[in-house]
Design a protein around this motif. Structure first.
Motif, mmCIF file in Angstrom:
data_model
loop_
_atom_site.group_PDB
_atom_site.id
_atom_site.type_symbol
_atom_site.label_atom_id
_atom_site.label_comp_id
_atom_site.label_asym_id
_atom_site.label_seq_id
_atom_site.Cartn_x
_atom_site.Cartn_y
_atom_site.Cartn_z
ATOM 1 N N SER A 294 -5.325 -35.235 12.052
ATOM 2 C CA SER A 294 -4.869 -34.654 10.789
ATOM 3 C C SER A 294 -4.090 -33.376 11.100
ATOM 4 C CB SER A 294 -6.060 -34.334 9.879
ATOM 5 O OG SER A 294 -5.624 -33.665 8.709
ATOM 6 N N ILE A 295 -2.887 -33.278 10.553
ATOM 7 C CA ILE A 295 -2.023 -32.118 10.798
ATOM 8 C C ILE A 295 -1.602 -31.542 9.448
ATOM 9 C CG2 ILE A 295 0.110 -31.302 11.866
ATOM 10 C CD1 ILE A 295 -0.019 -33.718 13.734
ATOM 11 N N LYS A 296 -1.697 -30.235 9.329
ATOM 12 C CA LYS A 296 -1.316 -29.576 8.071
ATOM 13 C C LYS A 296 -0.254 -28.521 8.361
ATOM 14 C CE LYS A 296 -3.997 -26.525 6.092
ATOM 15 N NZ LYS A 296 -5.124 -25.900 5.350
ATOM 16 N N LEU A 297 0.783 -28.516 7.558
ATOM 17 C CA LEU A 297 1.841 -27.516 7.669
ATOM 18 C C LEU A 297 1.886 -26.751 6.353
ATOM 19 C CD1 LEU A 297 5.238 -28.125 9.387
ATOM 20 C CD2 LEU A 297 5.043 -26.554 7.467
ATOM 21 N N SER A 298 1.609 -25.432 6.400
ATOM 22 C CA SER A 298 1.535 -24.618 5.181
ATOM 23 C C SER A 298 2.526 -23.466 5.247
ATOM 24 C CB SER A 298 0.116 -24.082 4.985
ATOM 25 O OG SER A 298 -0.250 -23.231 6.072
ATOM 26 N N LEU A 299 2.951 -23.052 4.044
ATOM 27 C CA LEU A 299 3.900 -21.949 3.918
ATOM 28 C C LEU A 299 3.484 -21.109 2.734
ATOM 29 C CD1 LEU A 299 6.628 -20.661 4.818
ATOM 30 C CD2 LEU A 299 7.739 -22.134 3.127
ATOM 31 N N ASP A 300 3.242 -19.806 2.955
ATOM 32 C CA ASP A 300 2.873 -18.916 1.857
ATOM 33 C C ASP A 300 3.347 -17.506 2.165
ATOM 34 O OD1 ASP A 300 1.180 -18.186 3.874
ATOM 35 O OD2 ASP A 300 -0.681 -18.579 2.814
ATOM 36 N N ARG A 301 3.032 -16.587 1.271
ATOM 37 C CA ARG A 301 3.452 -15.198 1.404
ATOM 38 C C ARG A 301 2.439 -14.419 2.238
ATOM 39 N NH1 ARG A 301 6.890 -12.024 -1.604
ATOM 40 N NH2 ARG A 301 7.114 -13.740 -3.117
ATOM 41 N N ALA A 302 2.951 -13.592 3.128
ATOM 42 C CA ALA A 302 2.105 -12.705 3.921
ATOM 43 C C ALA A 302 2.552 -11.260 3.671
ATOM 44 C CB ALA A 302 2.202 -13.040 5.408
ATOM 45 N N GLU A 303 1.777 -10.329 4.166
ATOM 46 C CA GLU A 303 2.135 -8.926 3.993
ATOM 47 C C GLU A 303 3.417 -8.606 4.763
ATOM 48 O OE1 GLU A 303 0.232 -4.442 4.650
ATOM 49 O OE2 GLU A 303 -0.927 -6.240 5.131
ATOM 50 N N GLY A 304 4.478 -8.325 4.010
ATOM 51 C CA GLY A 304 5.747 -7.966 4.618
ATOM 52 C C GLY A 304 6.586 -9.132 5.080
ATOM 53 N N GLY A 305 6.185 -10.376 4.754
ATOM 54 C CA GLY A 305 6.981 -11.495 5.227
ATOM 55 C C GLY A 305 6.476 -12.829 4.716
ATOM 56 N N VAL A 306 6.942 -13.888 5.368
ATOM 57 C CA VAL A 306 6.591 -15.263 5.040
ATOM 58 C C VAL A 306 5.770 -15.832 6.183
ATOM 59 C CG1 VAL A 306 7.494 -17.561 4.546
ATOM 60 C CG2 VAL A 306 8.688 -15.548 3.683
ATOM 61 N N ARG A 307 4.650 -16.506 5.827
ATOM 62 C CA ARG A 307 3.754 -17.045 6.850
ATOM 63 C C ARG A 307 3.882 -18.566 6.890
ATOM 64 N NH1 ARG A 307 -1.150 -14.430 6.047
ATOM 65 N NH2 ARG A 307 -1.338 -15.603 4.108
ATOM 66 N N ALA A 354 10.585 -16.523 17.534
ATOM 67 C CA ALA A 354 9.926 -15.712 16.498
ATOM 68 C C ALA A 354 10.194 -14.231 16.707
ATOM 69 C CB ALA A 354 8.426 -15.991 16.504
ATOM 70 N N GLU A 355 10.093 -13.776 17.939
ATOM 71 C CA GLU A 355 10.338 -12.356 18.215
ATOM 72 C C GLU A 355 11.806 -11.996 18.016
ATOM 73 O OE1 GLU A 355 8.834 -11.819 22.138
ATOM 74 O OE2 GLU A 355 6.727 -11.694 21.483
ATOM 75 N N ALA A 356 12.723 -12.935 18.310
ATOM 76 C CA ALA A 356 14.143 -12.675 18.067
ATOM 77 C C ALA A 356 14.425 -12.479 16.584
ATOM 78 C CB ALA A 356 14.988 -13.825 18.621
ATOM 79 N N HIS A 357 13.616 -13.082 15.716
ATOM 80 C CA HIS A 357 13.743 -12.886 14.266
ATOM 81 C C HIS A 357 13.036 -11.610 13.796
ATOM 82 C CE1 HIS A 357 15.014 -17.116 14.196
ATOM 83 N NE2 HIS A 357 15.465 -16.891 12.983
ATOM 84 N N GLY A 358 12.405 -10.901 14.721
ATOM 85 C CA GLY A 358 11.629 -9.724 14.332
ATOM 86 C C GLY A 358 10.250 -10.075 13.824
ATOM 87 N N GLY A 359 9.814 -11.318 14.058
ATOM 88 C CA GLY A 359 8.516 -11.764 13.590
ATOM 89 C C GLY A 359 7.491 -11.869 14.696
ATOM 90 N N VAL A 372 -4.822 -23.526 15.098
ATOM 91 C CA VAL A 372 -3.832 -23.076 14.134
ATOM 92 C C VAL A 372 -2.830 -22.165 14.835
ATOM 93 C CG1 VAL A 372 -3.419 -21.868 11.961
ATOM 94 C CG2 VAL A 372 -5.554 -23.130 12.291
ATOM 95 N N PHE A 373 -1.552 -22.493 14.685
ATOM 96 C CA PHE A 373 -0.462 -21.630 15.148
ATOM 97 C C PHE A 373 0.205 -21.036 13.913
ATOM 98 C CE2 PHE A 373 -1.073 -24.298 18.825
ATOM 99 C CZ PHE A 373 -0.839 -23.441 19.895
ATOM 100 N N THR A 374 0.325 -19.705 13.896
ATOM 101 C CA THR A 374 0.839 -19.002 12.722
ATOM 102 C C THR A 374 2.052 -18.165 13.087
ATOM 103 O OG1 THR A 374 -1.390 -18.867 11.806
ATOM 104 C CG2 THR A 374 0.279 -17.437 10.835
ATOM 105 N N ILE A 375 3.119 -18.326 12.321
ATOM 106 C CA ILE A 375 4.342 -17.538 12.492
ATOM 107 C C ILE A 375 4.541 -16.700 11.240
ATOM 108 C CG2 ILE A 375 6.824 -17.600 12.940
ATOM 109 C CD1 ILE A 375 6.442 -20.449 13.960
ATOM 110 N N ILE A 376 4.877 -15.417 11.424
ATOM 111 C CA ILE A 376 5.209 -14.551 10.290
ATOM 112 C C ILE A 376 6.624 -14.036 10.494
ATOM 113 C CG2 ILE A 376 4.655 -12.420 9.087
ATOM 114 C CD1 ILE A 376 1.756 -12.840 9.734
ATOM 115 N N LEU A 377 7.492 -14.346 9.540
ATOM 116 C CA LEU A 377 8.882 -13.887 9.559
ATOM 117 C C LEU A 377 9.061 -12.826 8.499
ATOM 118 C CD1 LEU A 377 10.768 -17.315 9.835
ATOM 119 C CD2 LEU A 377 10.118 -15.752 11.682
ATOM 120 N N PRO A 378 9.704 -11.699 8.832
ATOM 121 C CA PRO A 378 9.880 -10.626 7.835
ATOM 122 C C PRO A 378 10.858 -11.036 6.755
ATOM 123 C CG PRO A 378 11.075 -10.094 9.842
ATOM 124 C CD PRO A 378 10.296 -11.348 10.137
ATOM 125 N N PHE A 379 10.718 -10.412 5.588
ATOM 126 C CA PHE A 379 11.646 -10.672 4.469
ATOM 127 C C PHE A 379 13.049 -10.228 4.854
ATOM 128 C CE2 PHE A 379 7.716 -10.341 1.758
ATOM 129 C CZ PHE A 379 7.693 -11.681 1.440
#
Length: 379
Positions: A294-307, A354-359, A372-379
């Motif tokens: 079972s694989i889940k891909l989620s997208l929501d708001r994080a503090e200062g960016g998108v998770r 991810a780091e090249a995006h500043g995340g 779980v692998f989590t990426i946070i990209l800044p707004f």
């Protein structure tokens, strides 16, 4: 003793001043003259009569030898006191200079002992705030920064050496395999169709693996050069939805769940982010069961960016391996990774993007339950 005699002009001038109406009573004429024996005397002329009506002058004289002796004694006393004060000042100054310059001399000695191979030398702390104390603190800070730079350079060289060694090892394996199959073909296997097809399929697989490895190395080289991303503002959920058919096909019979919050906009390079999602999703597919995975891909708001998170119920990652999963060519189970043709660069590329995006990107895992692998990209 014969009193000295002044000139007629001096007497007339003194009498004239004595007869002046506005003359003050205490005003007196003083003259220095010599008597007939050549001795110097002080002559004092005082008027006779009331102020403004002087009728004559009274001359009083006395020798200046005693006065000169007294003045010379005073002068000698003042000179001696001045010399003593100067000597005391010099002694105090030397003590102050010795106390002030001693730490400076020690600083100079320590600076002379410092070289590229000895950056652990530290400067003495000056308890009293002073210019030398500030200099010592500044030199200490500079030395710490130099030491950090040298350590970073050593670490970078070691990482480069390890990277070259790992890359050479990874390239050698498929090349050796292809070379072996070519030897088999040259020895006569090419005349037997079943062996020829088997050898060609194996060579094709190894060449695909070699191609993927070279592409990953080139991608890392571009990211290491801080190549500018083609970032533009967009809604990340739309990019993920575009990949849904491809991801479901890659998952096979595994259950795939998309939980995407819409309306989240940020600046990102769509091609690079797709590459990250594909790397993480492919990693989840590799380590989950084909039937019960079972694989889940989620997208929501994080503090200062998108998770963006990719989770699975696969085998998981042991705690000892978790801090190293993003290292280049790192594999916690090389045999399992080789089975799927991995080279250990996918997660490294994902972190670099991810780091090249500043995340940021991070991983957490409970072996046998969830990863779980989590990426946070800044707004």
């Amino acid at each position: 003793m014969t009193p000295p005699k002044l000139t007629d002009a001096q007497y007339e001038e003194a009498l004239k001043r004595a007869g002046a109406v506005n003359r003050k009573k205490e005003e007196t004429d003083y003259h220095i003259a010599k008597d007939d024996q050549g001795r110097e005397q002080l002559v004092v002329l005082r008027p006779l009569g009331a102020a403004g009506r002087a009728q004559g002058l009274v001359q009083i004289s006395t020798g200046t030898a005693s006065l000169k002796d007294a003045l010379n004694k005073q002068l000698l006393l003042f000179v001696c006191l001045a010399v003593l004060a100067l000597a005391a000042g010099l002694i105090t100054l030397l003590a102050v200079l010795r106390r002030t310059l001693s730490p400076l001399s020690e600083l100079v000695d320590r600076v002379e002992r410092i070289d590229a191979g000895n950056l652990d030398e530290r400067f003495p702390a000056t308890p009293i705030p002073s210019e030398i104390g500030r200099l010592s603190a500044s030199l200490g800070g500079m030395l710490d920064r130099l030491n950090s730079s040298f350590e970073a350079e050593k670490e970078a060289k070691e990482q480069m050496r390890q990277f070259v060694a790992d890359a050479s090892h990874e390239l050698r394996t498929p090349l050796t395999s292809i070379h072996g199959f070519l030897e088999v073909l040259l020895r006569g296997a090419s005349s037997r169709p079943e062996q020829l097809e088997k050898a060609l399929r194996s060579m094709y697989g190894e060449s695909e693996r070699l191609k993927k490895l070279v592409e990953d190395l080139l991608a890392l080289a571009k990211l290491d050069r801080a190549e500018s991303l083609k970032a533009s503002e967009g809604e990340l959920s739309e990019t993920v939805r575009e990949m849904e058919p491809q991801l479901r096909m890659l998952a096979g019979n595994r259950q795939v769940d998309f939980q995407l919050q819409h309306g989240l906009r940020c600046r990102y390079d769509a091609y690079k982010i797709k590459q990250v999602i594909l790397n993480l999703f492919h990693n989840a597919v590799q380590h989950t069961d084909a039937a019960t995975g079972s694989i889940k891909l989620s997208l929501d708001r994080a503090e200062g960016g998108v998770r963006l998170a990719v989770s699975d119920n696969g085998t998981g990652i042991e705690a000892v391996h978790l801090p190293h999963v993003f290292d280049r060519f790192y594999r916690s189970d090389s045999s399992r990774t080789r089975k799927y043709g991995g080279s250990g660069l996918g997660l490294s590329i994902s972190r670099a993007i991810a780091e090249a995006h500043g995340g940021t990107i991070e991983a957490r895992s409970e072996p046998g339950r969830e990863t779980v692998f989590t990426i946070i990209l800044p707004f």
